[in-house]
Design a protein around this motif. Structure first.
Motif, PDB file in Angstrom:
ATOM      1  N   UNK A 172       1.198  -7.956   5.588  1.00  0.00           N
ATOM      2  CA  UNK A 172      -0.152  -7.874   5.011  1.00  0.00           C
ATOM      3  C   UNK A 172      -0.063  -7.335   3.584  1.00  0.00           C
ATOM      4  N   UNK A 173      -1.068  -7.710   2.786  1.00  0.00           N
ATOM      5  CA  UNK A 173      -1.175  -7.160   1.437  1.00  0.00           C
ATOM      6  C   UNK A 173      -2.563  -6.554   1.298  1.00  0.00           C
ATOM      7  N   UNK A 174      -2.597  -5.290   0.842  1.00  0.00           N
ATOM      8  CA  UNK A 174      -3.877  -4.640   0.595  1.00  0.00           C
ATOM      9  C   UNK A 174      -4.140  -4.671  -0.905  1.00  0.00           C
ATOM     10  N   UNK A 175      -5.305  -5.184  -1.274  1.00  0.00           N
ATOM     11  CA  UNK A 175      -5.671  -5.248  -2.696  1.00  0.00           C
ATOM     12  C   UNK A 175      -6.514  -4.030  -3.086  1.00  0.00           C
ATOM     13  N   UNK A 176      -6.693  -3.831  -4.393  1.00  0.00           N
ATOM     14  CA  UNK A 176      -7.359  -2.612  -4.880  1.00  0.00           C
ATOM     15  C   UNK A 176      -8.807  -2.468  -4.402  1.00  0.00           C
ATOM     16  N   UNK A 177      -9.446  -3.589  -4.061  1.00  0.00           N
ATOM     17  CA  UNK A 177     -10.839  -3.496  -3.583  1.00  0.00           C
ATOM     18  C   UNK A 177     -10.897  -3.141  -2.096  1.00  0.00           C
ATOM     19  N   UNK A 178      -9.720  -2.981  -1.461  1.00  0.00           N
ATOM     20  CA  UNK A 178      -9.684  -2.609  -0.046  1.00  0.00           C
ATOM     21  C   UNK A 178      -9.515  -3.803   0.877  1.00  0.00           C
ATOM     22  N   UNK A 179      -9.560  -5.011   0.335  1.00  0.00           N
ATOM     23  CA  UNK A 179      -9.387  -6.199   1.170  1.00  0.00           C
ATOM     24  C   UNK A 179      -7.917  -6.306   1.600  1.00  0.00           C
ATOM     25  N   UNK A 233       1.817  -3.114  -0.024  1.00  0.00           N
ATOM     26  CA  UNK A 233       2.378  -4.182   0.810  1.00  0.00           C
ATOM     27  C   UNK A 233       2.696  -3.556   2.161  1.00  0.00           C
ATOM     28  N   UNK A 234       2.218  -4.163   3.233  1.00  0.00           N
ATOM     29  CA  UNK A 234       2.510  -3.646   4.574  1.00  0.00           C
ATOM     30  C   UNK A 234       3.444  -4.615   5.283  1.00  0.00           C
ATOM     31  N   UNK A 281       7.089  -1.173  -6.940  1.00  0.00           N
ATOM     32  CA  UNK A 281       7.823   0.053  -6.603  1.00  0.00           C
ATOM     33  C   UNK A 281       7.847   0.201  -5.078  1.00  0.00           C
ATOM     34  N   UNK A 282       8.921   0.787  -4.543  1.00  0.00           N
ATOM     35  CA  UNK A 282       8.972   0.965  -3.080  1.00  0.00           C
ATOM     36  C   UNK A 282       7.855   1.892  -2.594  1.00  0.00           C
ATOM     37  N   UNK A 283       7.295   2.685  -3.504  1.00  0.00           N
ATOM     38  CA  UNK A 283       6.198   3.573  -3.099  1.00  0.00           C
ATOM     39  C   UNK A 283       4.960   2.789  -2.675  1.00  0.00           C
ATOM     40  N   UNK A 284       4.905   1.526  -3.056  1.00  0.00           N
ATOM     41  CA  UNK A 284       3.755   0.689  -2.663  1.00  0.00           C
ATOM     42  C   UNK A 284       4.053  -0.122  -1.406  1.00  0.00           C
ATOM     43  N   UNK A 285       5.240   0.097  -0.810  1.00  0.00           N
ATOM     44  CA  UNK A 285       5.615  -0.694   0.372  1.00  0.00           C
ATOM     45  C   UNK A 285       5.621   0.207   1.604  1.00  0.00           C
TER      46      UNK A 285
END
Ligand code: NDP
Ligand code: MG
Length: 386
Positions: free
Chosen positions: A248-255, A170-171, A231-235
């Motif tokens: 913005x949200x980055x998904x596992x496929x890079x989108x 999550x950005x 987890x905050x590690x993903x923010x």
């Protein structure tokens, strides 16, 4: 059927915008409750215009004046801090918009979650300090939590492009505030006026100061951790001075999916009220060709300590975020009153975190106790009466 809305903190920046949004929505939405702390003149004006069933004044010293102002009106008047809880529990209320400032909004947010109502959350401090408790109570009682904070509304909207398990990152974007690019040294002499002069957003004084220290972004990292159960590690935080890309949200496929709009709270407020629908509203359309360029940069953790501390307290959990927030609220009050300098705000917050023995927060009382401790610690340190 028309949705009955209670706005807690209707006289504030979010509250006033919410009333404009509801007026713009027309049929299908009506105001059943309004509240203020001490702005009783404005609350009386709002009462005459929106004719709610209930109004509440949380600061008891202003109740008499308010009664005089509304002499002859049918509206039921509630008084005192607990009145917010009584108001949200009324059967006439379908949706609660929490727009009170600070941890003072926690008991009513918990009551709204417990009553199973739709809960539109602008008041971020309760989520930051008691996110585990609040989201658990909401889940157990079937209350839908809808973010109003622009970044979290953006993330919420972007999340609809994939599954929660497919999110890589999550950005959260932030304007960087009035002191973007400053060094720690530059911050030593800033005035209250300079700190209140936000480059892109018009907001209440407390959150405006938090935007200048980046404490606002710090609270938002913890808020996102609980709202989206990550987890905050993903923010990550990304500084974006134009405040057009709200997150913005980055998904596992890079989108990477972003939500864009003018810096105007009316849109996220409206989406929280109309979700899952989208309707035409009062927000100004975005014209990217007029904006031309958008910029992004990394935050400066050395200058703006709040962000680093946010990750530490989020990982530590328990009473740690409670102390982080309460120390900041008290320090900001002192800064706005001209009692301390801008850099002292974060020094006081760090001092409290260093001195505090972290404990678990199983219930509201654990949160309130740590909150009171931090407020007293700041006052004691400043030689003020506690
Ligand atoms: P304001 O200071 O403009 O308004 C705060 C509101 O809460 C007012 O109605 C005020 O009443 C009331 N209030 C103040 N103290 C208390 C108290 N102790 N108990 C009950 N009510 C109280 O704040 P904002 O509208 O800027 O912010 C509200 C919340 O929304 C904050 O948590 C903020 O972080 C969050 N938020 C705000 C954004 C914005 O654009 N403003 C954006 C995103 C989130 P009175 O007028 O009588 O003082
Ligand atoms: Mg925000």
């Amino acid at each position: 059927m028309s949705q009955g809305i209670a706005i807690l903190g209707s006289t504030g920046s979010i509250g006033r915008n919410a009333l404009r949004v509801i007026s713009g929505l027309g049929a299908g939405y009506h105001v059943v409750g309004l509240t203020a702390h001490s702005s009783v003149e404005l609350l009386a004006e709002q009462t005459r215009r929106y004719r709610p069933q209930f109004v509440a004044v949380t600061d008891c010293d202003y109740a008499e004046r308010f009664r005089e102002l509304l002499d002859g009106w049918e509206t039921e008047i509630l008084v005192g801090p607990e009145s917010l809880t009584a108001l949200v529990e009324s059967d006439a209320v379908d949706t609660v918009l929490t727009a009170v400032v600070g941890a003072a909004g926690l008991p009513s947010a918990l009551a709204a979650a417990r009553s199973g109502k739709r809960l539109a959350i602008a008041n971020k401090e309760p989520l930051a300090i008691a996110g585990e408790l609040l989201t658990r109570i909401a889940r157990d009682h079937g209350s839908t939590l809808l973010p109003v904070d622009s970044e979290h509304s953006a993330v919420f909207q972007a999340m609809q492009s994939g599954r929660a398990s497919e999110v890589r990152k999550i950005l959260l974007t932030g304007s960087g505030g009035p002191f973007r690019g400053a060094t720690r040294r530059d911050l030593e002499d800033v005035t209250v006026e300079e700190a209140l002069d936000h480059p892109t957003w018009q907001m209440g004084p407390k959150i405006t100061i938090d935007s200048a220290t980046l404490m606002n972004k710090a609270l938002e990292v913890i808020e996102a951790r609980w709202l989206f159960d990550v987890s905050v590690d993903k923010i990550e935080v990304l500084i974006h001075p134009e405040s057009i890309v709200h997150s913005l949200v980055e998904f596992v496929d890079g989108s990477v999916i972003a939500q864009l709009g003018e810096p105007d709270m009316c849109l996220p407020i409206q989406y929280a009220l109309t979700y899952p629908r989208r309707v035409a509203g009062i927000s100004k359309p975005l014209r990217l060709e007029e904006i031309g360029r958008l910029h992004f940069e990394r935050p400066e953790p050395e200058t703006f300590r709040a962000l680093t501390l946010a990750y530490d307290v989020a990982r530590m959990g328990g009473t740690s975020p409670v102390v982080f927030n309460a120390a900041n609220e008290t320090a900001v009050e002192n800064f706005l009153a001209g009692q301390i300098s801008f850099v002292q705000i974060m020094e006081l917050v760090e001092h409290c975190l260093d001195k505090h023995d972290v404990r678990p927060t199983a219930c509201l009382d654990d949160v309130l106790e740590a909150d009171a401790w931090a407020r007293e610690e700041v006052k004691g340190r400043l030689g003020q009466e506690v």
